[in-house]
Design a protein around this motif. Structure first.
Motif, PDB file in Angstrom:
ATOM      1  N   ALA A 136       0.811  -1.215   0.000  1.00 37.00           N
ATOM      2  CA  ALA A 136       0.000   0.000   0.000  1.00 37.00           C
ATOM      3  C   ALA A 136       0.846   1.267   0.000  1.00 37.00           C
ATOM      4  O   ALA A 136       0.360   2.339  -0.355  1.00 37.00           O
ATOM      5  CB  ALA A 136      -0.927   0.001   1.210  1.00 37.00           C
ATOM      6  N   ALA A 137       2.106   1.169   0.426  1.00 34.21           N
ATOM      7  CA  ALA A 137       2.977   2.345   0.438  1.00 34.21           C
ATOM      8  C   ALA A 137       3.150   2.865  -0.987  1.00 34.21           C
ATOM      9  O   ALA A 137       3.200   2.091  -1.951  1.00 34.21           O
ATOM     10  CB  ALA A 137       4.330   1.999   1.037  1.00 34.21           C
ATOM     11  N   THR A 138       3.233   4.179  -1.134  1.00 30.16           N
ATOM     12  CA  THR A 138       3.321   4.791  -2.455  1.00 30.16           C
ATOM     13  C   THR A 138       4.553   5.672  -2.572  1.00 30.16           C
ATOM     14  O   THR A 138       5.014   6.265  -1.591  1.00 30.16           O
ATOM     15  CB  THR A 138       2.068   5.644  -2.756  1.00 30.16           C
ATOM     16  N   ALA A 139       5.082   5.738  -3.791  1.00 31.55           N
ATOM     17  CA  ALA A 139       6.228   6.593  -4.093  1.00 31.55           C
ATOM     18  C   ALA A 139       5.830   7.602  -5.161  1.00 31.55           C
ATOM     19  O   ALA A 139       5.082   7.276  -6.089  1.00 31.55           O
ATOM     20  CB  ALA A 139       7.405   5.748  -4.573  1.00 31.55           C
ATOM     21  N   THR A 140       6.341   8.812  -5.017  1.00 30.92           N
ATOM     22  CA  THR A 140       6.039   9.881  -5.968  1.00 30.92           C
ATOM     23  C   THR A 140       7.337  10.541  -6.390  1.00 30.92           C
ATOM     24  O   THR A 140       8.201  10.822  -5.541  1.00 30.92           O
ATOM     25  CB  THR A 140       5.110  10.927  -5.322  1.00 30.92           C
ATOM     26  N   ALA A 141       7.473  10.773  -7.689  1.00 33.63           N
ATOM     27  CA  ALA A 141       8.656  11.493  -8.174  1.00 33.63           C
ATOM     28  C   ALA A 141       8.652  12.907  -7.632  1.00 33.63           C
ATOM     29  O   ALA A 141       7.616  13.587  -7.618  1.00 33.63           O
ATOM     30  CB  ALA A 141       8.679  11.498  -9.696  1.00 33.63           C
ATOM     31  N   ALA A 142       9.819  13.363  -7.167  1.00 29.92           N
ATOM     32  CA  ALA A 142       9.951  14.718  -6.605  1.00 29.92           C
ATOM     33  C   ALA A 142      11.294  15.277  -7.055  1.00 29.92           C
ATOM     34  O   ALA A 142      12.324  14.999  -6.443  1.00 29.92           O
ATOM     35  CB  ALA A 142       9.850  14.689  -5.089  1.00 29.92           C
ATOM     36  N   GLY A 143      11.279  16.038  -8.142  1.00 28.14           N
ATOM     37  CA  GLY A 143      12.522  16.561  -8.679  1.00 28.14           C
ATOM     38  C   GLY A 143      13.391  15.442  -9.201  1.00 28.14           C
ATOM     39  O   GLY A 143      12.963  14.609  -9.999  1.00 28.14           O
ATOM     40  N   ALA A 144      14.640  15.386  -8.716  1.00 26.75           N
ATOM     41  CA  ALA A 144      15.559  14.340  -9.148  1.00 26.75           C
ATOM     42  C   ALA A 144      15.425  13.071  -8.303  1.00 26.75           C
ATOM     43  O   ALA A 144      16.083  12.077  -8.585  1.00 26.75           O
ATOM     44  CB  ALA A 144      16.997  14.847  -9.065  1.00 26.75           C
ATOM     45  N   GLY A 145      14.557  13.110  -7.287  1.00 27.31           N
ATOM     46  CA  GLY A 145      14.407  11.967  -6.407  1.00 27.31           C
ATOM     47  C   GLY A 145      12.968  11.540  -6.255  1.00 27.31           C
ATOM     48  O   GLY A 145      12.147  11.719  -7.165  1.00 27.31           O
ATOM     49  N   TYR A 146      12.644  10.978  -5.076  1.00 27.53           N
ATOM     50  CA  TYR A 146      11.304  10.459  -4.813  1.00 27.53           C
ATOM     51  C   TYR A 146      10.932  10.747  -3.366  1.00 27.53           C
ATOM     52  O   TYR A 146      11.800  10.973  -2.517  1.00 27.53           O
ATOM     53  CB  TYR A 146      11.254   8.945  -5.048  1.00 27.53           C
ATOM     54  N   THR A 147       9.623  10.729  -3.114  1.00 32.08           N
ATOM     55  CA  THR A 147       9.128  10.764  -1.737  1.00 32.08           C
ATOM     56  C   THR A 147       8.217   9.560  -1.517  1.00 32.08           C
ATOM     57  O   THR A 147       7.523   9.116  -2.424  1.00 32.08           O
ATOM     58  CB  THR A 147       8.351  12.057  -1.438  1.00 32.08           C
ATOM     59  N   LEU A 148       8.234   9.039  -0.295  1.00 30.46           N
ATOM     60  CA  LEU A 148       7.461   7.843   0.050  1.00 30.46           C
ATOM     61  C   LEU A 148       6.479   8.148   1.165  1.00 30.46           C
ATOM     62  O   LEU A 148       6.789   8.923   2.089  1.00 30.46           O
ATOM     63  CB  LEU A 148       8.389   6.714   0.511  1.00 30.46           C
ATOM     64  N   SER A 149       5.302   7.516   1.083  1.00 34.69           N
ATOM     65  CA  SER A 149       4.308   7.597   2.150  1.00 34.69           C
ATOM     66  C   SER A 149       3.748   6.209   2.411  1.00 34.69           C
ATOM     67  O   SER A 149       3.478   5.451   1.470  1.00 34.69           O
ATOM     68  CB  SER A 149       3.170   8.556   1.759  1.00 34.69           C
ATOM     69  N   GLY A 150       3.603   5.876   3.681  1.00 34.83           N
ATOM     70  CA  GLY A 150       3.074   4.572   4.047  1.00 34.83           C
ATOM     71  C   GLY A 150       3.548   4.170   5.428  1.00 34.83           C
ATOM     72  O   GLY A 150       4.321   4.893   6.078  1.00 34.83           O
ATOM     73  N   THR A 151       3.086   3.022   5.888  1.00 34.05           N
ATOM     74  CA  THR A 151       3.468   2.493   7.207  1.00 34.05           C
ATOM     75  C   THR A 151       3.957   1.067   7.061  1.00 34.05           C
ATOM     76  O   THR A 151       3.308   0.242   6.405  1.00 34.05           O
ATOM     77  CB  THR A 151       2.287   2.537   8.185  1.00 34.05           C
ATOM     78  N   LYS A 152       5.084   0.769   7.671  1.00 30.20           N
ATOM     79  CA  LYS A 152       5.655  -0.579   7.679  1.00 30.20           C
ATOM     80  C   LYS A 152       5.732  -1.066   9.121  1.00 30.20           C
ATOM     81  O   LYS A 152       6.117  -0.308  10.018  1.00 30.20           O
ATOM     82  CB  LYS A 152       7.050  -0.590   7.039  1.00 30.20           C
ATOM     83  N   SER A 153       5.393  -2.322   9.318  1.00 26.25           N
ATOM     84  CA  SER A 153       5.304  -2.886  10.665  1.00 26.25           C
ATOM     85  C   SER A 153       6.420  -3.887  10.935  1.00 26.25           C
ATOM     86  O   SER A 153       6.995  -4.464  10.003  1.00 26.25           O
ATOM     87  CB  SER A 153       3.950  -3.580  10.852  1.00 26.25           C
ATOM     88  N   LEU A 154       6.688  -4.109  12.217  1.00 23.67           N
ATOM     89  CA  LEU A 154       7.644  -5.126  12.666  1.00 23.67           C
ATOM     90  C   LEU A 154       8.990  -4.995  11.962  1.00 23.67           C
ATOM     91  O   LEU A 154       9.579  -5.973  11.510  1.00 23.67           O
ATOM     92  CB  LEU A 154       7.072  -6.529  12.438  1.00 23.67           C
ATOM     93  N   VAL A 155       9.484  -3.786  11.884  1.00 31.46           N
ATOM     94  CA  VAL A 155      10.779  -3.526  11.249  1.00 31.46           C
ATOM     95  C   VAL A 155      11.873  -3.812  12.279  1.00 31.46           C
ATOM     96  O   VAL A 155      11.927  -3.168  13.333  1.00 31.46           O
ATOM     97  CB  VAL A 155      10.871  -2.074  10.767  1.00 31.46           C
ATOM     98  N   PRO A 156      12.763  -4.776  12.019  1.00 29.35           N
ATOM     99  CA  PRO A 156      13.781  -5.139  13.016  1.00 29.35           C
ATOM    100  C   PRO A 156      14.663  -3.951  13.408  1.00 29.35           C
ATOM    101  O   PRO A 156      15.204  -3.262  12.540  1.00 29.35           O
ATOM    102  CB  PRO A 156      14.602  -6.215  12.290  1.00 29.35           C
ATOM    103  N   ALA A 157      14.755  -3.711  14.712  1.00 28.12           N
ATOM    104  CA  ALA A 157      15.553  -2.595  15.236  1.00 28.12           C
ATOM    105  C   ALA A 157      15.246  -1.304  14.491  1.00 28.12           C
ATOM    106  O   ALA A 157      16.126  -0.482  14.243  1.00 28.12           O
ATOM    107  CB  ALA A 157      17.047  -2.915  15.159  1.00 28.12           C
ATOM    108  N   GLY A 158      13.969  -1.119  14.142  1.00 27.31           N
ATOM    109  CA  GLY A 158      13.584  -0.004  13.277  1.00 27.31           C
ATOM    110  C   GLY A 158      13.880   1.370  13.837  1.00 27.31           C
ATOM    111  O   GLY A 158      14.141   2.310  13.076  1.00 27.31           O
TER     112      GLY A 158
END
Length: 371
Positions: A136-158
Motif C-alpha cells: 500500500a505504500a506509495t512513491a512519488t517522483a519529486a525533482g531528481a528523487g522520490y518521496t514515500l508515504s506509508g506504514t511498515k510494521s515489525l521492522v527489526p531494530a527499526g
C-alpha cells in the motif's frame, strides 16, 4: 554431493562460536533485553569479526562470501540467541550489491560492512498477511528523487537503524527504495518483541528516498529469501541448544530416585526431537544451496525449507517445555527463552501455514515427485 565444510568455513564457524560462548552469554543477553533489545556495541563486535560484510564485495570492504558461509554464521548466532539483527545486514549487503546503482552502492556498502550503518528491510504491512505483491505504500517522483508515504510494521531494530529498504508502489508496480531514518517525514515507534529483540512501526509521510531498483518485487523476493535461509540456519542453532539443555536437565532431574533420562518413554521423545532437528538441518542446507538458483526454483525451495523448519521448531520447542515441566516456562531459566525464540522465528518471513500455501501454489502436475 559433498556436504563437508571447507577449512575456511570451519574457521569462520569456530570464530563465531568463540564470540558467542565468551562474549554473548545469557546474562549479557538478559542485560541487552532489559535495555531495549538491541546493543550497538554488540552489533559492532559482530562487524569487527567481518560478519556484517559477509555478502558485501571485497571492493567495498566486505568479505564477498556466499550463502554457505552465511548459514554457518547464522547457525552459531542462533545457539546464543543473539538479538542483534545480523540477517538484516546480509539482506542489505546482497540486495544493494545486486540491484542498486553504483552511487548508492558507494554510499552505503562500505558502512554496512564495517558496522557503521545498519540498514534493515521494512516491508511488512498490516493487510499483506506475508504476501509480497501486496503493498500500500506509495512513491512519488519529486525533482531528481522520490518521496514515500506509508506504514511498515515489525521492522527489526527499526528505531535504531540508520536506513530502511522500503518497497512502494511507483507507476503501478512495486519499486524498492532506500530511506534514511533521520530524513524528514520519517517517524519510528520502537517496542520489544516476544524473543526480547527490538522492532518498530515505521511511518513515512512524504519522506525523501533514493531508488534502488524499479524491479522492486524481484528484489524484495530475493531479500526475503535471504532472510528465510538465514532464519532457517538460526533456528537450527536454537534447536541444537534447546535439545542440549533438555538432555542436560533430564540427566540431572531425578524422580523415584533415578534420573528421568532413564525413562524409556522420555528417551523416545528426545529421539523424536533429534530427528526433527536433523531434518531441519538438512532443509537449512537445502535453502542455503538454493539461494543462487533461478528465481522460481529459489522461491519454491525457500517455501519448502521454511515450512519444514516451522514444523520442526514447534515440535522441538513444545517437547522441550513438556520434558522440563513447569521450570521450562519460567523467565529465569534459559529454556523458556529458547522456546520464545523458536516461536518468533516460526513467524518470521512467513509462518508455517503461509509457507504450506506457497509450497502448494508452486506444485507442478507431478507435485515434484516424478520427472
Amino acid at each position: 554431493m559433498d556436504f563437508d565444510f571447507s577449512d575456511e568455513q570451519q574457521q569462520l564457524r569456530e570464530a563465531v562460536h568463540r564470540w558467542v560462548d565468551k562474549g554473548y552469554g545469557f546474562e549479557r543477553r538478559r542485560g541487552i533485553v532489559a535495555e531495549g533489545g538491541f546493543s550497538r556495541a554488540a552489533y559492532g563486535e559482530l562487524a569487527e569479526l567481518g560478519l556484517a560484510g559477509l555478502y558485501v564485495p571485497e571492493a567495498e570492504c566486505g568479505l564477498g562470501l556466499g550463502p554457505v558461509e552465511g548459514m554457518v554464521v547464522m547457525e552459531e548466532l542462533g545457539r546464543g540467541m543473539v538479538l542483534e539483527p545480523l540477517a538484516q545486514a546480509l539482506i542489505a549487503g546482497a540486495v544493494l550489491t545486486g540491484y542498486a546503482p553504483a552511487p548508492l552502492k558507494a554510499a552505503w556498502l562500505g558502512g554496512i560492512a564495517t558496522g557503521e550503518k545498519l540498514v534493515v528491510l521494512a516491508y511488512q504491512e498490516r493487510k499483506a498477511r506475508y504476501r509480497l505483491d501486496l503493498c500500500a505504500a506509495t512513491a512519488t517522483a519529486a525533482g531528481a528523487g522520490y518521496t514515500l508515504s506509508g506504514t511498515k510494521s515489525l521492522v527489526p531494530a527499526g528505531d535504531q537503524a540508520d536506513a530502511f529498504l522500503v518497497p512502494a508502489q511507483l507507476g503501478g508496480r512495486i519499486a524498492l527504495f532506500l530511506v534514511e531514518r533521520g530524513a524528514a517525514g520519517v517517524r519510528t515507534q520502537g517496542y520489544g518483541t516476544q524473543d526480547g529483540s527490538r522492532a518498530a512501526e515505521v511511518t513515512l509521510q512524504d519522506a525523501p528516498a533514493r531508488l534502488v531498483t524499479t524491479d522492486g518485487l524481484a528484489a524484495l523476493e530475493h531479500a526475503v529469501d535471504i532472510g528465510i535461509a538465514a532464519t532457517c540456519a538460526e533456528a537450527v542453532g536454537v534447536m541444537d541448544s534447546t535439545l542440549a539443555v533438555t538432555v542436560e536437565y533430564m540427566n540431572t532431574r531425578k524422580q523415584f530416585g533415578v534420573a528421568i533420562a532413564s525413562f524409556q518413554a522420555l528417551r523416545h521423545r528426545v529421539a523424536d526431537m533429534k530427528m526433527q532437528l536433523e531434518l531441519a538441518r538438512s532443509m537449512s542446507y537445502y535453502a542455503s544451496l538454493k539461494l543462487n538458483a533461478p528465481a522460481a526454483e529459489r522461491r519454491a525451495a525457500m517455501a519448502r525449507a521454511k515450512y519444514q523448519l516451522g514444523v520442526s521448531m514447534r515440535f522441538v520447542g513444545q517437547q522441550s517445555v513438556q520434558l522440563h515441566g513447569g521450570i521450562g516456562v519460567t523467565d529465569e531459566y534459559i529454556g523458556s527463552h529458547y522456546f520464545k525464540k523458536l516461536t518468533q522465528l516460526e513467524m518470521s518471513f512467513g509462518d508455517t501455514l503461509h509457507q504450506l500455501g506457497e509450497v502448494s501454489a508452486r506444485m507442478q502436475d507431478t507435485a515434484g515427485v516424478f520427472a
